[in-house]
Motif scaffolding. Structure first.
Motif: not given
Ligand code: ADP
Length: 285
Positions: A40-47
């Motif tokens: 969790s928090g590794s960047g998967k959703s951001t990618l």
């Molecule tokens: P995962 O999908 O692997 O759980 P995320 O892509 O959600 O990871 O998150 C990657 C990092 O970006 C985390 O440190 C998270 O706290 C941060 N993050 C995610 N969404 C936001 C946002 N809207 N604003 C600021 N930081 C974010």
């Protein structure tokens, strides 16, 4: 042919102190099934958001590198230079929570909505709605109110609404994490049908590595915004100890075979119970 090329992608959300993605590079070939896992928090959703251009077009921040996607006609788009409305027909995105993706009054309207926005001819819309609902096993539910569907049905509807637009790639961000086991089976069954019948290119994010270790062609493992492993399921399974250290759930058979191999009692790692049993039997010969 590559349908997605990610080149040295880094992204930092506005007001965040750290980068969510750091120097990420990979290619996705047409027809490939790519699994992505990581804690969790590794960047998967951001990618995932970067693959269909929501980042950086709608969610802004500091963006470096390039994401290039190619539609089924071979036209290439740089996500930084293309509107999300155009990109969503190339890279279809399905999110974790089905409720957040459904906003129409009927099942039929939900699938037709995106197609109407594409400006398609009404006959073509009708044909595609029928096809998408048939394929996703939702025939007969055309007039249902989407919130009344089961979790698995809702998520299959969200997928149907996306693949009806004929994207080159279907990206699914933990699509079954909020479903019960039956709903999960329904959604994963639909994904394998789409791959088998239509050869659709799939990117599937899963926190638990079990399904992608069994079915993906290739797996990316992410940690703290970086790709830390990129290999075939058996190459990634070889790193079972590393996956456990990262906090990624691995299949029980892999965990057991990893412990037995460490103790010198097995030569090979196994992903499935069937493989583990045959390894155990042959090691007793
Ligand atoms: P995962 O999908 O692997 O759980 P995320 O892509 O959600 O990871 O998150 C990657 C990092 O970006 C985390 O440190 C998270 O706290 C941060 N993050 C995610 N969404 C936001 C946002 N809207 N604003 C600021 N930081 C974010």
């Amino acid at each position: 042919m590559n349908v997605i090329s990610v080149e040295n992608l880094s992204f930092r959300y506005r007001r965040a102190s750290d980068y969510a993605l750091r120097d990420v590079s990979f290619d996705l070939r047409k027809g490939e099934f790519l699994g992505i896992t990581g804690p969790s928090g590794s960047g998967k959703s951001t990618l995932c958001l970067a693959l269909n251009g929501i980042i950086p077009n709608s969610i802004k921040g500091e963006f470096q590198g390039h994401v290039r996607v190619r539609d089924l006609n071979g036209n290439e788009f740089d996500t930084r230079e293309t509107p999300v409305s155009r990109l969503s027909t190339v890279v279809g995105l399905v999110l974790q929570n089905p409720d957040s993706q459904l906003f129409n009054m009927t099942v039929e309207d939900e699938v037709a909505f995106g197609l109407e926005n594409l400006g398609l001819d009404p006959n073509e819309i009708e044909r595609r709605v029928r096809w998408a609902l048939e394929t996703s096993g939702l025939r007969g539910l055309e007039n249902e109110f989407p919130p009344n569907l089961s979790g698995g049905q809702k998520q299959r509807l969200a997928i149907a609404a996306v693949f009806a637009m004929r994207p080159a790639v279907l990206v699914l961000d933990e699509p079954t994490s909020q479903l019960d086991p039956l709903g999960r089976e329904e959604v994963l069954g639909l994904l394998s049908l789409l791959r088998r019948e239509y050869g659709i290119t799939v990117v599937l994010v899963e926190h638990h590595s079990d399904y992608i270790l069994r079915h993906a062609d290739r797996i990316l493992v992410m940690n703290r915004g970086r790709i830390v492993l990129n290999g075939t399921p058996s190459e990634v399974a070889e790193e079972a100890g590393f996956l456990k250290k990262l906090g990624i759930k691995i299949p029980v058979s892999l965990d057991v075979s990893y412990e037995l191999k460490k103790r010198g009692r097995l030569k090979k790692l196994s992903i499935t119970p069937e493989d583990l049993l045959s390894e155990l039997e042959s090691s007793q010969d």
